[in-house]
Design an enzyme around this catalytic site. Structure first.
Site, PDB file in Angstrom:
ATOM      1  N   CYS A  55      -5.702   4.146  -4.370  1.00 10.86           N
ATOM      2  CA  CYS A  55      -5.872   2.783  -3.853  1.00 10.86           C
ATOM      3  C   CYS A  55      -7.054   2.024  -4.451  1.00 10.86           C
ATOM      4  O   CYS A  55      -6.888   0.978  -5.061  1.00 10.86           O
ATOM      5  CB  CYS A  55      -6.034   2.822  -2.334  1.00 10.86           C
ATOM      6  SG  CYS A  55      -4.751   3.718  -1.446  1.00 10.86           S
ATOM      7  N   ASP A  84       0.848  -1.189   0.000  1.00  2.00           N
ATOM      8  CA  ASP A  84       0.000   0.000   0.000  1.00  2.00           C
ATOM      9  C   ASP A  84       0.886   1.243   0.000  1.00  2.00           C
ATOM     10  O   ASP A  84       1.649   1.475   0.946  1.00  2.00           O
ATOM     11  CB  ASP A  84      -0.893  -0.017   1.246  1.00  2.00           C
ATOM     12  CG  ASP A  84      -2.138   0.836   1.095  1.00  2.00           C
ATOM     13  OD1 ASP A  84      -2.116   1.778   0.294  1.00  2.00           O
ATOM     14  OD2 ASP A  84      -3.138   0.553   1.777  1.00  2.00           O
ATOM     15  N   ASP A  85       0.814   2.032  -1.065  1.00  2.00           N
ATOM     16  CA  ASP A  85       1.584   3.279  -1.176  1.00  2.00           C
ATOM     17  C   ASP A  85       3.090   3.043  -1.099  1.00  2.00           C
ATOM     18  O   ASP A  85       3.829   3.895  -0.608  1.00  2.00           O
ATOM     19  CB  ASP A  85       1.189   4.271  -0.071  1.00  2.00           C
ATOM     20  CG  ASP A  85      -0.214   4.818  -0.248  1.00  2.00           C
ATOM     21  OD1 ASP A  85      -0.919   4.369  -1.160  1.00  2.00           O
ATOM     22  OD2 ASP A  85      -0.613   5.686   0.550  1.00  2.00           O
ATOM     23  N   HIS A 133     -11.274  -2.533   0.234  1.00  2.19           N
ATOM     24  CA  HIS A 133     -11.352  -1.206  -0.387  1.00  2.19           C
ATOM     25  C   HIS A 133     -12.200  -1.147  -1.652  1.00  2.19           C
ATOM     26  O   HIS A 133     -12.045  -0.246  -2.469  1.00  2.19           O
ATOM     27  CB  HIS A 133      -9.943  -0.672  -0.690  1.00  2.19           C
ATOM     28  CG  HIS A 133      -9.774   0.757  -0.266  1.00  2.19           C
ATOM     29  ND1 HIS A 133      -8.871   1.621  -0.853  1.00  2.19           N
ATOM     30  CD2 HIS A 133     -10.381   1.476   0.697  1.00  2.19           C
ATOM     31  CE1 HIS A 133      -8.937   2.806  -0.273  1.00  2.19           C
ATOM     32  NE2 HIS A 133      -9.855   2.731   0.663  1.00  2.19           N
ATOM     33  N   ASP A 161       0.008  -0.888  -4.927  1.00  5.55           N
ATOM     34  CA  ASP A 161      -1.214  -0.401  -5.564  1.00  5.55           C
ATOM     35  C   ASP A 161      -1.029   0.927  -6.269  1.00  5.55           C
ATOM     36  O   ASP A 161      -1.743   1.244  -7.224  1.00  5.55           O
ATOM     37  CB  ASP A 161      -2.355  -0.314  -4.547  1.00  5.55           C
ATOM     38  CG  ASP A 161      -2.068   0.644  -3.392  1.00  5.55           C
ATOM     39  OD1 ASP A 161      -0.912   1.095  -3.242  1.00  5.55           O
ATOM     40  OD2 ASP A 161      -3.011   0.922  -2.612  1.00  5.55           O
ATOM     41  N   ASN A 162      -0.098   1.744  -5.817  1.00  2.00           N
ATOM     42  CA  ASN A 162       0.202   3.028  -6.464  1.00  2.00           C
ATOM     43  C   ASN A 162       1.527   3.515  -5.901  1.00  2.00           C
ATOM     44  O   ASN A 162       2.121   2.881  -5.025  1.00  2.00           O
ATOM     45  CB  ASN A 162      -0.900   4.064  -6.240  1.00  2.00           C
ATOM     46  CG  ASN A 162      -1.379   4.179  -4.819  1.00  2.00           C
ATOM     47  OD1 ASN A 162      -2.507   3.798  -4.502  1.00  2.00           O
ATOM     48  ND2 ASN A 162      -0.533   4.680  -3.919  1.00  2.00           N
TER      49      ASN A 162
END
Length: 634
Positions: A79, A39-40, A142, A311-312
């Site tokens: 996300c 995540d991130d 999410h 995810d990003n």
């Protein structure tokens, strides 16, 4: 059409899966699939990608024993849309994870969002079940909070995690803390419902099961201490132990410790040279090392395909203490520059993938959908556009397939890459208003005319960069150069083909309703009260820590709809009160019809939901359509 087992493919897969193990009947089983989604996490956060502290020895070893992708992309710089793309193999503009409330605006799924993953989308776990897989998600879902969006209704057999990120703490009055679930119910036994709260039929849980972040799962915002990663690790290890040598398994490990506010367990706090974010990365690396070691100890490593990515890009708005590194790329999360969407990516499959490979295949998070189906001997659904590629030829044969990468921000195609050339049709970081408040998506990286704080239209003359020579997107090619003209011609052709065939999904991130965010549960589906337009509007503040654009609860201000780069299409105003008008730049008019006519918001180009679309109405019925060769195409 649901994916079906393609029997003829098994003979081609036998050579690939020869070491993948045998089922009870002696027939070859497809490999286990373990997807590790961070995540991130930024491209520059791993030692093998050049992070100077070299604090990711397990991931570095995973790369040495497998394949590293230097050119791998998320499907969105945020996300929720990126995760929806992974599990559907489709761009967010197709699967509905975008907003039309404002032009080129990011949106995700806070607790008050009404939308989520549509039932019409076929998710990877439900397709894998046709090949006999048992499926589990650990961590962040999410893709919607309401009952119809529950992961166990979309193919997962088991779930331990949360419908959202670990935002908070909240007061449990105006906004509840985020719950943690095991399968259908919240973890725990204590009740935290406010007076008058009661269980609603069809909700995910009972009123006596309400464990939440910051309460039963404490996160110390001052010190960063939390034991969640260790809990998520144990869930993964237990699942692998139970399923090894039984049915093939699909494990989606989607943990969020590297999303601000970052956290780590006590043994890892203070151990990194990079501060608290580095502590979280070190614990992630250690956890992944334990999972890979367990696969080897159980002697199922050669029958388990493992893929690691994010995810990003890293949320530079939270850096350096709470965010990672996208070096050497421009900007970060929320933007469609390379730092927002190019991700670290590693594939590991001992005995099948040649160790130490570097693949220059342009990869996408959506490829994990198609690749996983191929591993299972399944074909993708044929009744819809699938954007993901099968990466097995790149992984097993070293092939490089030509394909474009599209960079969407909300409803807008911002940029596209083909080969080593990237064309920007629109540029934007965030608004001047937010920038002056200290929200900076590109700290220390101002590139004149590129990192703009107003949405700049370059559709007539795109900015083009050669990402091999200029990965930081600092030196656009000269408009007069031969290289520019050749690259523009190739990219424009691909973009036009993409947009002419594009049928956008119904936007899921437009509407918020406080009624779905009950203090007892954010998953109740009470309808008809407090429903408002949401989505990021020009004046909406964005959370300072997470970088996620929280949808506004106010309707957006009127705005002029900016056209996309699209050959042969355009919106032309119609006369007031006219039922029809010219909807193509060629001047072709849609056929007259006494039954169907454009609905109210379809008459004004400023109100159009997406380029080339209109809404048709017949009595109380409405459909979304666009003109195609003189006819309405749904």
């Amino acid at each position: 059409m649901a994916a079906v087992v393609a029997a003829t493919r098994w003979w081609r897969l036998l050579l690939v899966l020869s070491a993948a193990g045998m089922g009870a009947s002696g027939a070859p089983q497809p490999p286990n699939i373990l997807l590790l989604l961070m995540d991130d996490m930024g491209w520059g956060d791993l030692g093998v990608y050049g992070e100077p502290s070299r604090e990711t020895p397990n991931l570095d070893r995973m790369a040495a024993e497998g394949t590293l992708f230097p050119n791998f992309y998320s499907a969105n710089p945020l996300c929720s849309p990126s995760r929806a793309a992974l599990l559907t193999g489709r761009l967010p503009i197709r699967n509905g994870f975008y907003t039309t409330n404002a032009h080129a605006r990011n949106a995700y799924t806070p607790q008050e969002i009404v939308g989520g993953i549509p039932d019409s989308e076929q998710l990877l776990p439900e397709l894998l079940k046709e090949a006999g897989y048992v499926t589990k998600i650990v961590g962040k879902w999410h893709l919607g909070h309401r009952p119809q969006f529950h992961p166990l209704k979309h193919g997962f057999d088991e779930w331990f995690g949360s419908p959202n990120c670990h935002f908070g703490p909240y007061d449990n009055k105006a906004r509840p803390n985020i719950p943690v679930y095991r399968d259908w119910e919240m973890v725990g036994r204590a009740s935290h419902c406010h007076p008058g709260c009661s269980a609603v039929a069809g909700s995910w849980l009972t009123a006596t099961s309400t464990f939440r972040y910051y309460e039963e799962f404490p996160i110390n915002l001052k010190t960063g201490e939390a034991n969640l990663t260790q809990i998520y690790l144990q869930e993964a290890l237990d699942f692998i132990k139970r399923q090894a040598r039984r049915r093939p398994f699909f494990l989606y490990w989607a943990v969020d410790a590297t999303h601000a506010p970052v956290y780590a367990s006590k043994p890892f706090l203070g151990t990194s040279r990079r501060g608290r974010y580095g502590d979280a990365v070190r614990e992630m690396d250690d956890s992944i090392g334990k999972m890979l070691q367990l696969l080897q100890d159980l002697r199922v490593a050669d029958s388990t395909f493992v893929f690691f990515t994010s995810d990003n890009g890293a949320a530079l708005i939270s850096a350096p203490e709470q965010g990672g590194s996208n070096s050497p790329f421009l900007c970060g999360k929320q933007t469609t520059f390379e730092g927002g969407m190019r991700e670290p990516a590693l594939a590991w499959w001992p005995g099948h993938i040649t160790p130490g490979q570097v693949s220059h295949q342009l990869g996408s998070i959506m490829d994990l959908f198609t690749t996983s189906l191929a591993l299972a001997g399944l074909t993708p659904p044929s009744d819809r556009a699938i954007d993901g590629l099968n990466l097995l030829p790149a992984l097993l044969q070293g092939r490089v397939m030509d394909r474009p990468v599209f960079y969407y921000r909300g409803d807008t195609l911002m940029a596209a890459t083909l080969g080593q050339h990237k064309a920007h049709f629109w540029t934007w970081t965030n608004s001047w208003e937010n920038f002056r408040q200290g929200m900076d998506f590109c700290p220390g990286q101002n590139v004149s005319g590129v990192t703009t704080h107003t949405l700049e239209d370059h559709t007539k003359l795109p900015l083009i960069f050669h990402l091999g020579r200029d990965p930081g997107e600092r030196f656009p090619l000269s408009f007069a150069s031969t290289e520019y003209q050749e690259a523009l011609s190739r990219i424009t052709q691909v973009v036009h083909q993409h947009q002419e065939a594009l049928v956008p999904g119904q936007p899921q991130l437009n509407v918020c309703n406080w009624a779905v965010m009950d203090t007892c549960s954010p998953l109740f589906s009470q309808q008809g009260r407090n429903t408002q337009v949401c989505g990021i509007t020009p004046g909406c503040p964005e959370p300072r820590h997470s970088g996620d654009s929280r949808p506004s609860l106010q309707p957006p201000a009127p705005r002029a709809r900016a056209p996309l780069l699209h050959r042969g299409w355009g919106w032309l105003p119609t006369a007031p009160g006219s039922a029809e008008g010219k909807h193509r730049t060629s001047g072709r008019e849609p056929p007259s019809s006494s039954a169907w006519a454009p609905a109210a918001w379809g008459k004004d180009p400023a109100d159009a939901p997406f380029q080339g679309q209109t809404r048709l109405q017949h009595g109380s019925h409405q459909v979304t359509a666009r003109p195609w060769e003189g006819r309405w195409r749904l």
